[in-house]
Design a protein around this motif. Structure first.
Motif, PDB file in Angstrom:
ATOM      1  N   GLY A  94       0.843  -1.196   0.000  1.00 47.38           N
ATOM      2  CA  GLY A  94       0.000   0.000   0.000  1.00 47.38           C
ATOM      3  C   GLY A  94       0.878   1.245   0.000  1.00 47.38           C
ATOM      4  O   GLY A  94       2.064   1.173   0.273  1.00 47.38           O
ATOM      5  N   ALA A  95       0.272   2.392  -0.296  1.00 48.34           N
ATOM      6  CA  ALA A  95       1.020   3.642  -0.297  1.00 48.34           C
ATOM      7  C   ALA A  95       1.399   3.999   1.127  1.00 48.34           C
ATOM      8  O   ALA A  95       0.643   3.754   2.054  1.00 48.34           O
ATOM      9  CB  ALA A  95       0.175   4.749  -0.909  1.00 48.34           C
ATOM     10  N   LYS A  96       2.615   4.536   1.304  1.00 50.89           N
ATOM     11  CA  LYS A  96       2.985   5.060   2.629  1.00 50.89           C
ATOM     12  C   LYS A  96       3.419   6.502   2.426  1.00 50.89           C
ATOM     13  O   LYS A  96       4.595   6.822   2.443  1.00 50.89           O
ATOM     14  CB  LYS A  96       4.092   4.218   3.266  1.00 50.89           C
ATOM     15  N   LEU A  98       4.378  10.322   2.514  1.00 51.30           N
ATOM     16  CA  LEU A  98       4.897  11.361   3.381  1.00 51.30           C
ATOM     17  C   LEU A  98       4.305  12.665   2.852  1.00 51.30           C
ATOM     18  O   LEU A  98       4.032  12.763   1.662  1.00 51.30           O
ATOM     19  CB  LEU A  98       6.415  11.434   3.258  1.00 51.30           C
ATOM     20  N   PRO A  99       4.123  13.650   3.697  1.00 47.39           N
ATOM     21  CA  PRO A  99       3.648  14.929   3.164  1.00 47.39           C
ATOM     22  C   PRO A  99       4.678  15.519   2.190  1.00 47.39           C
ATOM     23  O   PRO A  99       5.873  15.349   2.402  1.00 47.39           O
ATOM     24  CB  PRO A  99       3.491  15.805   4.408  1.00 47.39           C
ATOM     25  N   ALA A 100       4.193  16.156   1.132  1.00 48.33           N
ATOM     26  CA  ALA A 100       5.113  16.772   0.170  1.00 48.33           C
ATOM     27  C   ALA A 100       5.944  17.821   0.891  1.00 48.33           C
ATOM     28  O   ALA A 100       5.424  18.653   1.610  1.00 48.33           O
ATOM     29  CB  ALA A 100       4.333  17.409  -0.971  1.00 48.33           C
ATOM     30  N   SER A 101       7.266  17.753   0.709  1.00 53.83           N
ATOM     31  CA  SER A 101       8.125  18.656   1.465  1.00 53.83           C
ATOM     32  C   SER A 101       8.905  19.609   0.574  1.00 53.83           C
ATOM     33  O   SER A 101       9.708  20.382   1.047  1.00 53.83           O
ATOM     34  CB  SER A 101       9.098  17.852   2.327  1.00 53.83           C
ATOM     35  N   ASP A 102       8.733  19.513  -0.718  1.00 46.24           N
ATOM     36  CA  ASP A 102       9.417  20.478  -1.599  1.00 46.24           C
ATOM     37  C   ASP A 102       8.653  20.658  -2.894  1.00 46.24           C
ATOM     38  O   ASP A 102       7.526  20.244  -2.996  1.00 46.24           O
ATOM     39  CB  ASP A 102      10.865  20.083  -1.880  1.00 46.24           C
TER      40      ASP A 102
END
Lengths: 102, 508
Positions: A94-96, A98-102
């Motif tokens: 499944g997708a894990k 992370l919030p987009a950081s750049d």
């Protein structure tokens, strides 16, 4: 085959290609459609067909893993064959995110 | 392995999706691949050994990145604000490069003996070449499989030493993307706005991560609060990245419409965030997911993330430990290990400060002209000072090179800056070590008052003294109208020291 992170692996029976994200310390037998996979650099043009009982296929950009073996691959070109390590099909992860950081 | 693999996956997976520029006349993933193949054929034909990009951010930048990668040469984005002499020194490292420059900058490339075209002409020439079928035969496998070749060379801003060329290899950048982004995870309404210049690592990683996620990528040529807010509304931007000084200008701007209904996520990083600014932004835009990203050029961008839930927990919590995390860099990304070591090189337990070391596939740690700068265990010395708390949150307390040595005591300026920035009348603050005959260095500070604030140095010193040990209380606090910063918001401490030691400086 001894895998290393970043290595690209190719099927010999269809267009399936995967990149190694996590590699086990031990050698592992990787197959696609029941036939041994090879390093993408040495890959011949695909020939033959995936075995009838190994046609689950792969999806572009998805991760496939076997936790017990400590192996994770990411599909860069999808194909028809099932990808297996030491005879056991890898499991779609499944997708894990992370919030987009750049 | 080559970063073109990421573009090939995007073109195969969602080739019709517009990934660069406005929805009306932007480039689709398939078109970006086609143009980069055509332009790469021309770079190869010219025998160029690098692609130098000396221009503001725009659609030509991602095209230049994939063109260079497909041609098997590094992309070198260069700071267009450098002085003529610095620029000449830097360009001398890249003779025989394929040059792309804004008109105002093209002369510098010509003088260095490089061929040069404007970003607009670069795209146009690629389109004409593609029209003629140039690059048609190029498929994915034509891009050289050279994981250890540099894909991008970025020169550090040189706030503490001379600029160094950081080699970001294909394997570093691809590992970063695969380790932090899910393929095609963005909805087709998502758009990302990047406001940092192309010679900043975040601009490079932003191209790759947004493309891989399938998120449309927009740029702001020259930042202004009004221009940023207008573009967010006009293009229905959902994700954006800014450096802290930009966020400060946006929340502090008078008489502007700060409504940004489309914006869902705002990432910031690249320098220290002032608590006042992030708290104000969190109140102004409760609907936005804030993300603090910590990383270095040498680590291919982000190595630790303070996520949206951490931000919300920090401003609503009664627990001082949780509140304090708003000033942290969050937790390391899963593919990166962080170790804090003491001066003898031994790892220290949670809560203790030391040097921040990192390890992971995305970590390059290699500079042009010297070998890899990682230790025998593969760890890279960030030259940042910091600590991990018990739950693994990383607190970055500044550059080792900025550490003040007063007598036998090592003092991190960040602790003192944090105290000054907490004063309600303070907009900005910098603490430095100034040469001192008795102590070696003494602690001095420069503070920028908020407009209308009634501040004087003695009251501020008393305020600092109540909260800090005597040895850490600045011996002098000067009031300035602004701090010397790089365009991407880093304080240039040596200029602060120079200003403080210059004769005749008014100290208010």
């Amino acid at each position: 085959m001894k895998l290393r992170p970043g290595q690209q692996i190719a099927s010999t029976v269809d267009g399936t290609r995967l990149i190694v994200v996590r590699a086990p310390a031990e050698e592992v037998a990787l197959t696609c459609g029941g036939v041994e996979m090879v390093d993408a650099k040495q890959a011949p043009a695909p020939s033959g067909v995936p075995a009838d009982d190994a046609r689950e296929g792969t999806q572009l950009g998805k991760r496939y893993a076997a936790e017990a073996l400590g192996i994770e691959l990411l599909c860069t070109k999808p194909g028809e064959g099932t990808v297996a390590a030491n005879g056991t099909p890898l499991v779609l992860q499944g997708a894990k995110p992370l919030p987009a950081s750049d | 392995m080559n970063v073109t693999m990421l573009l090939d996956m995007a073109a195969d997976g969602f080739g019709d999706r517009t990934v660069i520029g406005s929805r009306k006349d932007g480039l689709t993933a398939a078109r970006l691949r086609e143009l980069s193949a055509a332009a790469a054929a021309q770079v190869r034909a010219a025998g160029a050994e690098a692609v130098v990009y000396l221009a503001v951010n725009g659609p030509a930048f991602p095209l230049a990145m994939f063109t260079a990668a497909r041609a098997g040469v590094p992309l070198v984005p260069v700071n267009y604000r450098l002085g003529a002499e610095q620029l000449a020194t830097l360009l001398a490292n890249h003779p025989n490069a394929y040059g792309i420059a804004d008109e105002a900058q093209s002369e510098a490339l010509t003088r260095a003996g490089l061929s040069v075209r404007t970003p607009e002409d670069f795209i146009l020439e690629a389109a004409q070449a593609a029209e003629k079928g140039i690059g048609d035969q190029d498929d994915a496998d034509d891009a050289p499989d050279a994981p250890n070749a540099p894909a991008v060379i970025i020169y550090t801003s040189g706030t503490t030493s001379a600029p160094k060329g950081v080699l970001l290899h294909h394997r570093n950048l691809v590992s970063y993307v695969l380790g932090t982004v899910e393929f095609a995870a963005a909805g087709d309404d998502e758009a990302s706005l990047m406001s940092v210049p192309p010679y900043h690592i975040a601009a490079v990683s932003n191209v790759l991560t947004n493309l891989y996620a399938g998120r449309r990528f927009l740029t702001l040529r020259n930042f202004s609060p009004e221009g940023w807010l207008d573009l967010v509304r006009a293009e229905s931007v959902t994700n954006a990245m800014v450096v802290p000084t930009m966020l400060a200008r946006i929340v502090d701007a008078d008489g502007v419409d700060r409504s940004v209904p489309s914006l869902r996520a705002l990432a910031y990083g690249g320098a220290k965030m002032t608590p006042r600014v992030i708290e104000r932004a969190l109140k102004e835009w409760p609907h936005i997911d804030f993300v603090n990203a910590y990383g270095l050029t040498e680590t291919s961008s982000t190595i630790a993330i303070l996520g949206p839930e951490d931000h919300r927990a920090a401003i609503t919590s009664d627990d001082p430990l949780v509140r304090a995390r708003l000033a942290s860099a969050g937790r390391p990304v899963p593919s990166v290990e962080v170790e804090i070591r003491d001066e003898a090189g031994r790892p220290v337990p949670a809560g203790e400060a030391g040097r921040i070391y990192v390890r992971g596939e995305q970590v390059s740690g290699e500079y042009a002209g010297s070998g890899p700068a990682v230790d025998e265990r593969g760890f890279f010395d960030t030259r940042d000072w910091g600590r991990l708390d018990e739950d693994g949150y990383l607190f970055v307390e500044g550059r080792i090179d900025d550490t003040i040595i007063r007598g036998a005591e090592n003092i991190a300026p960040a602790e003192i800056e944090d105290v000054l920035l907490r004063h309600p009348g303070v907009a900005d603050a910098a603490v430095v070590g100034v040469p001192d005959e008795e102590w070696g260095q003494r602690v001095e500070a420069v503070v920028v008052p908020l407009p209308g604030a009634d501040l004087d140095s003695e009251t501020l010193r008393a305020y600092a003294r109540e909260r800090l040990r005597g040895s850490r209380t600045p011996d002098r606090i000067a009031l300035w109208t602004e701090l010397p910063r790089t365009p991407t918001g880093k304080i240039v401490k040596r200029d602060v020291v120079a200003g403080l030691t210059a004769a005749g400086r008014q100290t208010a």
